[in-house]
Structure formats: C-alpha cells, structure tokens
Design a protein around this motif. Sequence first.
Motif, short mmCIF file in Angstrom:
data_model
loop_
_atom_site.label_atom_id
_atom_site.label_comp_id
_atom_site.label_asym_id
_atom_site.label_seq_id
_atom_site.Cartn_x
_atom_site.Cartn_y
_atom_site.Cartn_z
N LEU A 156 -13.31 -54.66 59.72
CA LEU A 156 -13.41 -53.38 60.42
C LEU A 156 -14.11 -53.51 61.77
O LEU A 156 -13.85 -52.71 62.69
CB LEU A 156 -14.17 -52.38 59.54
CG LEU A 156 -13.51 -52.08 58.19
CD1 LEU A 156 -14.37 -51.10 57.39
CD2 LEU A 156 -12.10 -51.52 58.36
N GLU A 157 -14.96 -54.52 61.92
CA GLU A 157 -15.70 -54.68 63.17
C GLU A 157 -14.78 -55.00 64.34
O GLU A 157 -15.17 -54.84 65.52
CB GLU A 157 -16.74 -55.80 63.03
CG GLU A 157 -17.88 -55.48 62.09
CD GLU A 157 -17.53 -55.70 60.63
OE1 GLU A 157 -16.35 -56.07 60.35
OE2 GLU A 157 -18.40 -55.53 59.76
N VAL A 158 -13.55 -55.43 64.07
CA VAL A 158 -12.63 -55.82 65.13
C VAL A 158 -12.14 -54.61 65.92
O VAL A 158 -11.88 -54.69 67.12
CB VAL A 158 -11.43 -56.59 64.53
CG1 VAL A 158 -10.34 -56.81 65.56
CG2 VAL A 158 -11.90 -57.91 63.96
N PHE A 159 -12.03 -53.45 65.24
CA PHE A 159 -11.40 -52.29 65.86
C PHE A 159 -12.39 -51.55 66.77
O PHE A 159 -13.61 -51.63 66.60
CB PHE A 159 -10.86 -51.35 64.79
CG PHE A 159 -9.92 -52.03 63.84
CD1 PHE A 159 -8.68 -52.45 64.27
CD2 PHE A 159 -10.29 -52.26 62.52
CE1 PHE A 159 -7.82 -53.10 63.40
CE2 PHE A 159 -9.44 -52.91 61.65
CZ PHE A 159 -8.20 -53.32 62.09
N VAL B 116 -14.88 -70.23 64.97
CA VAL B 116 -14.92 -70.10 63.51
C VAL B 116 -16.06 -69.16 63.12
O VAL B 116 -17.23 -69.45 63.37
CB VAL B 116 -15.09 -71.47 62.83
CG1 VAL B 116 -15.17 -71.31 61.32
CG2 VAL B 116 -13.94 -72.39 63.21
N ASN B 117 -15.71 -68.01 62.53
CA ASN B 117 -16.71 -67.06 62.04
C ASN B 117 -16.06 -66.23 60.92
O ASN B 117 -14.92 -66.48 60.53
CB ASN B 117 -17.24 -66.16 63.17
CG ASN B 117 -16.12 -65.45 63.92
OD1 ASN B 117 -15.11 -65.08 63.33
ND2 ASN B 117 -16.30 -65.28 65.23
N ASP B 118 -16.79 -65.25 60.43
CA ASP B 118 -16.28 -64.44 59.31
C ASP B 118 -14.98 -63.74 59.67
O ASP B 118 -14.09 -63.59 58.83
CB ASP B 118 -17.33 -63.40 58.88
CG ASP B 118 -18.51 -64.04 58.18
OD1 ASP B 118 -18.37 -65.20 57.73
OD2 ASP B 118 -19.57 -63.40 58.09
N ILE B 119 -14.88 -63.30 60.92
CA ILE B 119 -13.67 -62.57 61.32
C ILE B 119 -12.46 -63.50 61.36
O ILE B 119 -11.40 -63.18 60.82
CB ILE B 119 -13.90 -61.89 62.69
CG1 ILE B 119 -14.93 -60.77 62.54
CG2 ILE B 119 -12.59 -61.35 63.25
CD1 ILE B 119 -15.30 -60.08 63.84
N THR B 120 -12.61 -64.67 62.00
CA THR B 120 -11.46 -65.58 62.09
C THR B 120 -11.13 -66.23 60.75
O THR B 120 -9.98 -66.61 60.50
CB THR B 120 -11.71 -66.66 63.15
OG1 THR B 120 -12.95 -67.34 62.87
CG2 THR B 120 -11.78 -66.04 64.52
#
Length: 1014
Positions: free
Chosen positions: A469-472, A624-628
């Motif tokens: 959700l943090e991407v939006f 490289v992180n939680d989102i990717t």
Amino acid sequence: MQEEWLNRLNTVSFLKLFLKKEIPETAEFERELFSFIRKILPEGGRILLAGSGAEWLGRILAQDPRFHLGVLCASPIHQQQLAKEGLFQQPHVRLFVEIPTDSWDMVCVPDGLIFLSEEEQTEALKALKPLASRYLAIGAPNSGNYWYWIWYIWTSLYSHEALPKAIQEKDLISALQRAGLESAIQVFLGQKLTHAYVHWLYGMQESLRQIIYQAHRSGLIPQEEGAAYRLIVAPVNESSLLPDAGKTWQTVSSQWADAGLISKNALADAIVLAARYQAQSAQQIQTLQEEVQYLTRKNQQLLDEMTRFRNSPAWLGYRLFEKVRQAILPSGGRAVRYLNRLGWVRKVRRFIFRNYYAELMDILHAHGDVKGVIVFPPSIEWKATLYQRPQHLALAFAREGYLVFYCQPEYVRSSPGYHEIAPRLYLTKVEMKYFKNISRPVVMFYPYNREYLPYFNEPYVIYDYIDELEVFSRPLSELQENHRFFLRNAQLVIATADSLFEQVREIRPDALLVPNGVDYGHFQQVWQQQEPPPDDLAPIVQSKRPIVGYYGALARWFDYGLLHQVAVLRPDVNFVLIGPDYDGTIRQAHLDQVSNIFWLGKKDYQELPKYLRYFDACMIPFVVNDITHSTSPLKLFEYMAAHKPVVITPMRESMKTEGVLVADTPQKFSQMVDEALKLAGDPAYHQLADRVALHNTWQVRAQQMIARISPDTTGPEFNFRLKMYLQEVGRDMSPETRNLWETFARSTIERGSRTASRLAPWMNFHEKSFLDVGCAYGGFLIAFAQRGCFRVAGIDVNSDLLQLAEINLKEKGVKGELHLLSVEAPEFLDLGTFDMITCNDVIEHVPNPELTLQQIARVLNPGGLLYMEIPNPFWYGFLAKDGHYNLPGITLLTPKDAEMYFKALYPNTAYGVNEYHLIDWYIQRMNGLGLDVRLLNERWVEPAILLKEMEQAIQKMNAGLNEVHIPVQLAEKIRRRARLLLRYVKRRAGDPNAYTHLCQTFGADFWIILAQKR
C-alpha cells in the motif's frame, strides 16, 4: 461394530497438532514419556500401538531396538501417513491391518479413544484386552488442564481445523471398568507441553504469555492440573504390578470422577458458539459503521466541491449566459422551434445531448452471447506510458469471451461515450451512474478506487492486491481502510506476489495468487521478424558492443548506484534504459556521465519490441527491499517471451522464475552479464524461456480468475496439463478422438453440476457426504462441494487422472479426498459410508460390474442416493460412432471381439471398455441389493423416428467399416447384428405394447438411473 470403532480409532491424532510444531517443549515431553514406558518395561518388550497417535509414539519408541512394535491401522489413508513417518522402514516395526492374534506385553491406544462413543470405547477395550499379557494403556489430553480449555475455545474461534474434545477421566475409567479392569495407574506428563497451548493463543500479549510460563515453571500448579497429557496404564493381572510402584497402583474410585469436568466440553462449545455469533455481529456492525463513515466523508467532499463550483467564475458566467439566451431565444419560442426543424441542428443536439443509457443498452443487446460483463472502474489511463496490469487483464478477459468496459479516469481528456477498441472491449468515458443498469457485473477493484463501488448493482467484486500500500499516492490510512473493507467483502481476492498472498490468506484462505503475465504474441515478434533498429538505437547498435537493456519506470526503486558501478566495470558493454523519469531520480543519478549508459526516454508500448529485438540480454536492477520483494515485474515475462536472458537483483518474487540470473553485488552482476550473453544464442535457453512465457501469459491469468468466477469452468493449469496428457495417451488416436476426449474432460464440472441439479429435488446437499466412483478429472467433487456437501471424495484406478483432478480441485479452491483405488478392492469399504454416490460412464469399464454394484450398495447410507449414467450400446448414434473411440459398430461386439477390433487399429493401446449390459440387467441387480430404481431420462426417441434414425446410422456405420482396417469376419459380424437389430425394431415399431420396451432399449444414448437405498 468392530469395523466402525477400528476405523474411527484412526481419526487425526490430537497430540500431533502440537508435536508437529517445532517448539522445544515437545522434545522434553517425548523424553518424559519414553522414560516412563522404559520404567514399566525395563527389559524392553513387545508393544502394540492402536489407532491415531501411533505415528508420534511409534517414532519415540522406535529409538530403542529392544522394543518390538506393532501398529494396528485399518485405514489405507492412515497407513500412508504412517509410511511417511518412515516407521515401517525399521526391522523391529510391523504393520497390522486387522487385529492380530498373538500376545503383546503392552497394548496402547495413544489418543484415539477420544473419538469413540461410549459403546465403541467398551467394544475396543474388550477386543484389545486379550492381546495384552501385562498392560493395557490409554492416553488422552488432560481435561483437568485449564489452559487446554482456553486453547480449545480460542482455536475453535480462529481456526478452521477440526479439534477433538478432551475426554473425561470418569469416561476413561468407566470404559476400563466395563472392559473388566479394576485397577490402574494414572500418570500426568508434559508439564511444559502446556506451554504449547499458551504459545498458540494468537493475539495474546507477549508479556502476559511470559507471566503464564513463569507460573508453570514455579511449581505452584499441581501436576494433575498443569500437565498436557494423561496416560492411564491398567495391569491385566496381579503379576504385572511393579515391586517399587505398588503403592502407585490405585483401585478405581469415585474420586476420579470429578463432576466439575463433565460439563466442560458442553460449556466450551457454548462459549465458542456465542463468541462466534458475537464476533460475526460485531464484524457486521463494524463494516456498516465504516461504510457509513466512508459515505459521510465522501458526501461532505462532494458538498464542498459543489459549494466551490457554485462560487466559481465559470458557474457565474454560465448563469449570466442563460439569462441572455432566455431573453433572445426563449425556450419553446418560435425561433427555437424553427431551428429544431433544421437537420444539422438536430445532429448537433444528438451529439451534445447523447443518450448514454440507450447506447449502453444497445451494446449489451449486441453482445447477448458473451460469458458475462466485466467492468474496470477508473484506475489507470488506457494509453498510459507504461502499459500495466489492468489494461492487459481487460484485453485478456475480452479474448476469453467477456464483454469488458474499461473506464477512463476523469482527468483524462478523451471523447465521451463507449468506443470499441478491440472485440468485446469498450473504452468508456461516461458517468459511472449508467453502470447501475447492469445486473450482477464482475467489477475489478484496487486499493485506491473503492469510491466507485456504490455505482454497481449487486456486483461480483474482485479485489486485486497488486502492491504494497505504501507504493500508492493516496493517504495510507485511506488505503488501509479500503484494503480491510475489500478483504472482508470482496467475492474474490487476488494477489500478485507470494508475500502479498500470504498476508491476505490469514483473513481470506480462499484468496488466489495471480502474478503478472505477458502478452506473448506481442513480444513473440522480436525473434520472428527482422527490422532495422529505431533511429535513436541505431548508433548504439553500430558500435558493435553487446547491449544489456531495461525498459520500464525509472524511479526510486531502480538501483542507479549498482548500474553505475557495473557500467564502470564493463566498458565493453552498452547499457540501454527506456522509460519515463517517474520521480526525477534518473536525472539526480547523473548517469549521463557514464559513457556506456544510454537513456532513450519513454517509448510507446507498441514500439517496445523494436527496441527489445536488439538487446542481447536484459536486466532488472531494482533496490532490494520489502516492496520489491513483493513485486511481480511485467517486463520479466516479456523479456522471456522475446528469448532474452535476464539478470536481476535478489528479489524473492522474481527469483521464483526459472532461468533468471541473480546477482547481489556489482562484481556478481558483471559475471552474470557474461553468463547472459553466452545464453543469448543458446537454443536450449530459448526453449526454456519460451516455456516459461507460455505458462505465464495474460490469458492464463484471466483463465485462473474465470475458473473462480464461473463455477463450471476448468482452470488454465488443468487445461494445459490435460492437453499434454491427451497428446501422450492419444498419440495413436485420430485428432477427432482426441478432441472428443478433451471436450469431455473440460466439461467435467459442468457435467457434475448438471448431475447435482438432477439430484437436488431428491436430497438437500447441506452437510451431506458424496463419493464419485471413477472420478477421473474431479469435476463432480467440485460441483457437489459448491452445492454444500461437507465431504467430497473420489476414487479412480488411473493415477494420471487423479493428478489432473488434484490440479482441478486446487484451482477451484475445493478440498476433497482423492484415492487411487478400485471399487472392487476390499479397501474400498474403508472409505466409510456416503449419502450420495455417482458412478457415471464407469460400469462398462470395470471387470466385474455385479461386484461393483454390491460394493457401492454397501457404502451407501440408508435413504442415500446412487446416480448412474450408463451408455446404451444399441443407441443408433453409437452404431455409427461409439462414445469412447469414435469407432463404427464396436458396441455390437462381445468384449473379446471388441478388443480384437480395437487392437487391429491400435496395437500399442489398451482397450478400455469391458462389457455392456441391457438396462433390465442393471435394474434387476440393483433391486436385489435393496435399491429402489427409477429412470430419469427426460425424453426418448419415438419408435417411428427411431426406425428412420437407425437406418441412417447403419448406413453411416457400413461406410465407416469400409474405411477402418479390421478383420473381415469382425466387420461381417457387426453388419449381421446391425441387420438383426433393425429387423427387430421394424417388427415392433407399430406395436403399442412394445412402445416402452423400444424406447428404453434403443431410444436413449445414456440410461440415467437414480436408485435409493431402502
């Protein structure tokens, strides 16, 4: 009675619920129990373990070769579970499927007695007691343990796992008394195993959990209240008393029958039911409250916007214009009436004042044959720079036969109305209120566009959880609220990556993993066609250095630092980037200072293959992180479809893809670039990439969802595996026969649903058990589970078909039992009894149809239903082409002659049909087995029509026999029998007394039988 209690002893082991968990307390409990049994049998001895729990107790005792173990297990299913434990690989462990006759030092029921009724307990102990020369032991969870009941209530509320109830000491001792045993020792074990009860109380604060642990370790809690497990050991004779434990053996007394324990099960169940009801009510109230708050907030926003609009210069100017217009051209005046008569004025008015409702109705009417309507509310502009998941799915659904409306966002400048941009796909720019006129559409929602939900009439909501959700760009609190709402209320929840999928499965176990895909045809042209490079790429190609390329968004998740270092390490390679500067980060990275890095800007989706064709390899160098880790890049499968090797950073979701090269440092990345350039011309890699791409097309993704949306549609993995299977088994068959088999297989759920509809007037499916004999592809299990059956099981003798059935059930989200088993085998009876049984297209294949009917009747409950569809060998249609192999006349032959016919054509393939019988044969035998039979055929072919159809079918049969190469005597035998059949029908076609006989014998392709057990 004995068979019943012996089968029920093999219910899932209670303690295995904990012993399968990897917590340190289980090892200590195992040592404690092992030590106690060695104390009773210090010299070792022979121990018989009966029922559930044998796997974990057997594993404990098998550590000491002085113990010779026997495992009594009557259930083939449980035997498979025991075999997985590796018990039977040890020489001092034996399996018994029936009660043995030899003597054992100890007979132990580890925890299976929990599941038996009082009568069954007595029966079991009386049967096992004669086998024990020294001790008879019974184990059970300790019902005096307070935390057991807390765990029981908590887990019943928040887990779908069926839980056993702890059996009372009174019940166990009474059972021993009824079996003739008057003394016993009761041992409490697993004081620390109680920690497992507390450990698995989800949601408990860790500080409280640690306080409970400390209380248990303090020694203040008595052993009989703190232990998790209770073992009662009864000596079968006085000589079995241990000299140093004589005082420990106790005569059974009423003090063991604590009346307070009797009501604990009932009380716990009452608490669970009340809490579940309260939780459901609270959840409904919470959902309504959130919806009211959400609509109130949106309403206020609309009111604020309306106030601002009314105060705007545009509105004030419009009001002034209206006043002037009314003064010059009043509505209804003579000038207005004159203008309305002019043709060009009417055209302008129709364009300005379009009737979007009428247009929508016209579109729906023109596409009346579609599978359904799918709407994509405004999310991403159709012609966005990056062609993304919603656009691809919309196209895929349209190609699958759905009518799709893709709604443009309000900020997009495009012509209003409905514009068909592909067959059945409409790009839409109208007010959302018009979609209220479509009943029950399928609607795709994302975390950021929930505000459009009220515009739909009884929608089937698919919630697509596409990214963290943090991407939006929306406020996180709003996105989280939307996310929770859709998880609770959407009919189908899908996720694009494993990590997202695991998140939603905690709330929605029925969620579906649907990663991104590829438009295979669009990128296949990369290696199928040759064109000169685009102008901006041509100078880079002319440098003759290898090109490693990337296209997509250039944003904060792109590892510019990594690319910079790799480019410095590899001056012999050109690195090409295509895509928009999404957030300004590429300009900040100053990549233009590196001579072998080229940024070509954004390109249209249709142009990408022209650039991709000249990439020697591709890369996805993301941070490289939680989102990717949760990202499923569209470009990955697009690269594979173009046969391009791909180097990626170690992102979990992308690393699942077969054939990718992974690097976590600049040096490693440089090495993987070399490896990728080697693979670029490798035909084996091209085949691998092609296979991966074909398994991950957008059509496959759409089919995954359609399999859930449409109850009768099989999923893409099933369809793919089915085609491979039929190509293998049907390689000697004609394409027509293979198509017949594929059509039959893909209709498996539809046929099951049709059968369930026929049975619905005769039985309520709720909480009923169902068995499909010869389940093949598993479609009947899915259909009956969808109707409410709590247990669905299927058997078949073909392991390949069962594997396909397993895939089918998995794709449809149905839990069922699949057994590799013949209906004629004795183990068939171990499955238990059923309320409904189907046996379609099977009876003609079995070696002994009479035994098959007997076995089915044995496992059918009184009042239960047996449904069968049996092919009629004398139906005129099967004379021209039979229903199994499309062969003319083969149904008129005896089994031996039919096999000779078949082998003449297909010597390397086994003939699958055994013997056909007449309908009277089946009815007589069913009646003899206590089954009341009725025929459900809804229509028969009239004798007059039947005669004409049979004459034409025999003509086709004779023509077909001339084309197949079979022994002449077989062809003549078929023709002679066909003439006899035709003569028989001619003689009786005008006889009213023969009407029913002719209709039943020759007038239906399948006999549809419904039998009820008396």
